[in-house]
Design an enzyme around this catalytic site. Structure first.
Site, PDB file in Angstrom:
ATOM      1  N   HIS A 158       0.795  -1.188   0.047  1.00  0.00           N
ATOM      2  CA  HIS A 158       0.049   0.128   0.181  1.00  0.00           C
ATOM      3  C   HIS A 158       0.793   1.155  -0.100  1.00  0.00           C
ATOM      4  CE1 HIS A 158      -3.875  -1.959   0.962  1.00  0.00           C
ATOM      5  NE2 HIS A 158      -3.023  -3.028   1.461  1.00  0.00           N
ATOM      6  N   ASN A 218     -10.512  -2.985   2.391  1.00  0.00           N
ATOM      7  CA  ASN A 218     -10.000  -3.075   0.931  1.00  0.00           C
ATOM      8  C   ASN A 218     -10.996  -2.794   0.245  1.00  0.00           C
ATOM      9  OD1 ASN A 218      -7.211  -3.472   1.351  1.00  0.00           O
ATOM     10  ND2 ASN A 218      -7.106  -5.578   0.984  1.00  0.00           N
ATOM     11  N   HIS A 227      -4.171   1.148  11.885  1.00  0.00           N
ATOM     12  CA  HIS A 227      -3.959  -0.113  12.760  1.00  0.00           C
ATOM     13  C   HIS A 227      -5.386  -0.891  13.021  1.00  0.00           C
ATOM     14  CE1 HIS A 227      -2.665  -2.963  15.380  1.00  0.00           C
ATOM     15  NE2 HIS A 227      -2.410  -2.454  16.517  1.00  0.00           N
ATOM     16  N   TYR A 257       0.583  -4.124  11.987  1.00  0.00           N
ATOM     17  CA  TYR A 257       0.420  -2.874  11.646  1.00  0.00           C
ATOM     18  C   TYR A 257       1.336  -2.062  12.632  1.00  0.00           C
ATOM     19  CZ  TYR A 257      -2.982  -4.091   8.488  1.00  0.00           C
ATOM     20  OH  TYR A 257      -3.654  -4.310   7.160  1.00  0.00           O
TER      21      TYR A 257
HETATM   22 FE1  HDE Z   1      -2.582  -4.673   5.390  1.00  0.00          FE
HETATM   23  N1  HDE Z   1      -0.932  -3.831   5.956  1.00  0.00           N
HETATM   24  N2  HDE Z   1      -1.928  -6.447   6.018  1.00  0.00           N
HETATM   25  N3  HDE Z   1      -4.415  -5.815   4.951  1.00  0.00           N
HETATM   26  N4  HDE Z   1      -3.398  -3.049   4.994  1.00  0.00           N
HETATM   27  C1  HDE Z   1      -0.608  -2.821   5.736  1.00  0.00           C
HETATM   28  O1  HDE Z   1       0.551  -1.531   7.276  1.00  0.00           O
HETATM   29  C2  HDE Z   1      -0.930  -6.680   6.767  1.00  0.00           C
HETATM   30  C3  HDE Z   1      -4.789  -6.997   4.979  1.00  0.00           C
HETATM   31  C4  HDE Z   1      -4.518  -2.861   4.393  1.00  0.00           C
HETATM   32  O2  HDE Z   1      -3.320   3.569   3.871  1.00  0.00           O
HETATM   33  C5  HDE Z   1       0.831  -2.409   6.371  1.00  0.00           C
HETATM   34  O3  HDE Z   1       0.924   0.644   7.536  1.00  0.00           O
HETATM   35  C6  HDE Z   1      -0.992  -8.179   7.191  1.00  0.00           C
HETATM   36  C7  HDE Z   1      -6.173  -7.127   4.799  1.00  0.00           C
HETATM   37  C8  HDE Z   1      -4.713  -1.315   3.971  1.00  0.00           C
HETATM   38  O4  HDE Z   1      -1.682   3.156   5.301  1.00  0.00           O
HETATM   39  C9  HDE Z   1       1.077  -3.891   6.850  1.00  0.00           C
HETATM   40  C10 HDE Z   1      -2.034  -8.673   6.560  1.00  0.00           C
HETATM   41  C11 HDE Z   1      -6.647  -5.963   4.483  1.00  0.00           C
HETATM   42  C12 HDE Z   1      -3.287  -0.851   4.163  1.00  0.00           C
HETATM   43  C13 HDE Z   1       0.168  -4.843   6.672  1.00  0.00           C
HETATM   44  C14 HDE Z   1      -2.860  -7.783   6.111  1.00  0.00           C
HETATM   45  C15 HDE Z   1      -5.530  -4.796   4.371  1.00  0.00           C
HETATM   46  C16 HDE Z   1      -2.447  -1.818   4.803  1.00  0.00           C
HETATM   47  C17 HDE Z   1       1.698  -1.794   5.518  1.00  0.00           C
HETATM   48  C18 HDE Z   1      -2.642 -10.388   6.857  1.00  0.00           C
HETATM   49  C19 HDE Z   1      -8.065  -5.385   4.161  1.00  0.00           C
HETATM   50  C20 HDE Z   1      -2.830   0.491   3.831  1.00  0.00           C
HETATM   51  C21 HDE Z   1       1.723  -0.424   5.785  1.00  0.00           C
HETATM   52  C22 HDE Z   1      -2.388 -11.104   5.979  1.00  0.00           C
HETATM   53  C23 HDE Z   1      -9.127  -5.490   5.113  1.00  0.00           C
HETATM   54  C24 HDE Z   1      -3.072   1.631   5.042  1.00  0.00           C
HETATM   55  C25 HDE Z   1       1.060  -0.373   6.916  1.00  0.00           C
HETATM   56  C26 HDE Z   1      -2.694   2.946   4.632  1.00  0.00           C
HETATM   57  C27 HDE Z   1      -1.200  -1.915   5.093  1.00  0.00           C
HETATM   58  C28 HDE Z   1      -0.094  -5.755   7.155  1.00  0.00           C
HETATM   59  C29 HDE Z   1      -3.899  -8.010   5.047  1.00  0.00           C
HETATM   60  C30 HDE Z   1      -5.614  -3.547   4.307  1.00  0.00           C
HETATM   61  C31 HDE Z   1       2.358  -4.336   6.597  1.00  0.00           C
HETATM   62  C32 HDE Z   1       0.000  -8.709   8.246  1.00  0.00           C
HETATM   63  C33 HDE Z   1      -7.008  -8.337   4.792  1.00  0.00           C
HETATM   64  C34 HDE Z   1      -5.934  -0.530   3.599  1.00  0.00           C
HETATM   65  O5  HDE Z   1       1.160  -3.701   8.450  1.00  0.00           O
END
Ligand code: HDE
Length: 712
Positions: A80, A153, A344, A367
């Protein structure tokens, strides 16, 4: 003075900032200063020993300026990375007290400030907006009880079921490690290698290869919390909940060819669209929806409600719309706000709790961990965009970039020197208490049996698609898997998706040079879920963008009447011509050109209108650019309108057949395949109305079979 007395005095004392205010500093805000507040005399030349001599180490201004510049970047998000944010507010429609005690969901008269960041997942910060990808839709609610983040998402399911596989799926989809190719694309071997080795990805792949992954606008996307959460009410009753955002403009997409061209012509297409809409007062709106299940209903479904690769079909568990979010303010500074915002899923408020969804459980770790690196330490909550509106009182101290000046000597609990300040709050005082859930089991590294159906909902999704949507999914497979080099992986894709639908598998095989499946299979699911098809969405012409093609000699009264009607209905218009500057109409009146063919293209508009006027159209018909404009818009299934002599441009284009349908009858108004023509007309009101109807359809897919004749 004893310690308790010192604490009290410190708290009661004037702070340094307050003290500074009483000094009358004579300061001119227009003057350039160093970071120490010193006026700078010159910033264009470094301090040198002689005007052609070496730069001196003594030049503190030079060193400060360059050092700051050298440190301007922070690590981009590992996923992202490319995002765009906006401010707004949220209002609940009626009290949700029956379901949750969350304070921001109680009072319909209360506006809760929000900040939203939309993003792509795979590409780096500088990648294009319109790539095929999942879009992030993360919302921070600044509630009186602290920040609540709904980190969503635009696709309701995920690739994997357990967060421990997240680094694997991300490594597979990111550019390949040896040469960092391709950027922002899943169309390569490592990703599809992962997919065919991980059948739980099947459902998400169907969504990723559908039109959902190439949205027309952030304003026209749904949002999904994906994971299962809990609502808890004041009586302590819990319900499972899934969150949805539903855009009031409907859910609309680009077509693939358009998305690819936009990536070159306007890589900022989505951020520009959002910025412009907010800037012009067309505030994007989304309704917040919840799907609720009683705890007793947990096992009533053929899938596990904790499995993040599954939807709860809306036809079975309806979405209750509970409030609306309006985005009404652009950021003042991209870095300070959009880049530094830290979301987060663990930022919750009383009344919102977690489930044992293993993807969510892992997210709750990741997060916070990622922000520590990205934002340089444990004090990122003090950055203004992340700061809660609720005051913070705790014993956390110091660390990099600490802004708070903590006072007093106690920074531990319990303490007697400061009467145990700050004290924990009981649940009745608003303290967050985790939902009491009985959990028992062996300590195992295992996947629940109930998570093992990989294909049923992938088939459900396929069954729910319209003919055009199915065609787009097949084309997407052809591009993605066609870009894979390894023949074995291609074949395994065909065999894997044979478990979803064998017609789909056959169509994939045909386009990627693989063998059709040996035996037709499919998951046996015959049901569909109309809610997942974009065919059934809201259709609205508001905020759509119309390109008006004209040259000198255009028909002024005709063009201006159409333009005024469109604008009065919230549709944006831009005049496009060979050259920038001023156009003169047949009766000598003038209009300013917005763009020429070099600075824009049909891909940047939702519809095209060709204005009448003999001289103007005579110029248009001999221009390759204007013919291409119309052909391409037709191929991308967009509404086209032509009036009076304007119809001649259609006659000269590849869609002459469609144009002739109107002209042949000499009828006043003809609509054929989303092409609206009118001849011999002075009053343009009927035309404008019909054209707006065609625009509101967004795309005219049923012309698909005709698009082959269009060379664009
Ligand atoms: Fe994320 N995800 N994600 N994700 N995610 C990040 O956090 C993570 C997942 C989502 O505009 C990271 O600050 C794991 C699902 C959005 O700043 C990180 C898993 C969904 C954003 C991270 C998921 C999301 C992130 C990278 C489990 C939809 C952007 C930078 C498999 C519900 C937020 C950050 C923004 C961002 C980890 C899966 C949505 C690395 C471990 C499912 C919208 O922490």
């Amino acid at each position: 003075m004893d310690l308790l007395q010192r604490n009290k005095t410190a708290i009661g004392e004037q702070s340094k900032e307050e003290q500074l205010k009483v000094f009358k500093v004579s300061h001119d805000d227009n003057k350039l200063t160093t970071n120490q507040g010193l006026y700078v005399a010159s910033t264009d030349d470094s301090l040198k020993a002689g005007s052609r001599g070496p730069t001196l180490l003594e030049d503190f201004h030079f060193r400060e300026k360059l050092t700051h510049f050298d440190h301007e970047r922070i690590p981009e998000r590992v996923v992202h990375a490319r995002g765009f944010g906006a401010h707004g507010y949220f209002q609940v429609y009626e009290s949700m007290g029956e379901f949750t005690k969350a304070k921001f969901l109680q009072d319909p008269s209360k506006k809760t400030p929000v900040f939203v960041r939309f993003s792509t997942v795979v590409g780096s910060r500088g990648s294009a907006d319109t790539v095929r990808d999942v879009r992030g839709f993360a919302t921070k609610f600044y509630t009186e009880e602290g920040n609540y983040d709904l980190v969503a998402n635009n696709i309701p399911v995920f690739f994997i079921q357990d967060a421990i596989k997240f680094p694997d799926v991300v490594h597979a989809i990111k550019p390949e490690p040896h040469n960092e190719i391709p950027q922002a694309s899943a169309a390569h071997d490592t990703f599809w290698d992962f997919v065919v080795s991980t059948p739980e990805t099947a459902h998400m792949i169907m969504w990723l290869l559908s039109d959902r992954a190439i949205p027309r606008s952030f304003r026209m996307m749904e949002g999904f919390g994906v994971n299962t959460f809990r609502f808890i009410n004041n009586q302590g009753k819990a319900r499972f909940v899934k969150f949805h955002w539903k855009p009031l403009l409907g859910v609309h997409s680009l077509v693939w060819d358009e998305a690819q061209k936009l990536a070159g012509k306007d890589p900022d297409f989505h951020r520009r669209d959002l910025w412009d809409a907010i800037d012009s007062g067309e505030f994007p709106e989304y309704e917040l929806g919840v799907q609720l299940l009683n705890e007793e209903e947990e096992f009533n479904f053929p899938f596990d409600i904790l499995d993040p690769t599954k939807i709860w079909p809306e036809e079975i568990t309806p979405v209750k719309l509970i409030g609306k979010m309006t985005l009404n303010r652009n950021v003042d500074n991209f870095f300070a706000e959009t880049e530094q915002v830290a979301f987060h899923p663990g930022h919750v408020v009383p009344g919102i709790d977690f489930s044992n969804d293993p993807l969510l459980q892992g997210r709750l770790f990741s997060y916070l961990d990622t922000q520590l690196l990205r934002l340089g330490g444990p004090n990122f909550h003090e950055i203004p965009i992340n700061h809660t509106i609720a005051p913070i009182h705790n014993n956390q101290r110091d660390g990099s970039h600490r802004m708070t000046i903590d006072r007093g000597v106690t920074s531990y609990s319990p303490n007697s020197l400061n009467r145990n300040y700050p004290k924990p709050a009981s649940e009745t005082e608003g303290g967050y208490a985790h939902y009491t859930e009985k959990v028992e089991g062996n300590k195992v590294r295992e996947r629940s049996e109930s998570f093992k159906d990989n294909y049923s909902q992938a088939t459900l999704f396929w069954n729910s698609m319209s003919a055009a949507e199915k065609e787009h999914i097949i084309e997407a497979f052809h591009f993605e898997v066609g870009s894979v080099m390894d023949r074995n992986i291609k074949q395994r894709v065909v065999d894997m998706f044979n478990n979803v639908n064998s017609q789909l598998a056959n169509a994939i095989a045909l386009g990627v040079g693989a063998q059709p499946p040996n035996t037709p299979s499919g998951s046996g699911v015959t049901a569909s879920s109309p809610a997942v098809s974009q065919e059934n969405t809201i259709r609205n012409a508001r905020t759509r963008k119309v390109a008006i093609l004209a040259e000198n000699g255009f028909n002024y009264p005709e063009l201006t009447q159409v333009m005024q009607t469109l604008k009065a209905n919230g549709i944006q218009c831009e005049i496009i011509s060979k050259n920038l500057g001023i156009l003169t109409s047949s009766d000598g009146l003038q209009l300013e050109v917005g763009k020429n063919y070099v600075t824009t293209g049909s891909i940047k508009y939702d519809a095209v209108y060709i204005a009448g006027g003999q001289q103007s159209v005579d110029s248009l018909v001999i221009q390759g650019d204007s013919l291409h404009f119309v052909n391409e818009a037709f191929k991308h299934a967009k509404a086209i309108g032509a009036a009076n002599e304007g119809v001649n441009l259609l006659r000269a284009s590849a869609i002459k057949e469609v144009a002739m349908a109107g002209a042949a009858t000499q009828a006043q108004l003809v609509t054929e395949l989303g092409v609206v023509t009118i001849c011999n007309a002075e009053d343009m009101s009927v035309f404008s109305k019909e054209f707006m109807k065609a625009i509101s359809q967004h795309r005219h897919w049923y012309r698909q079979n005709k698009k082959e004749v269009v060379p664009a």
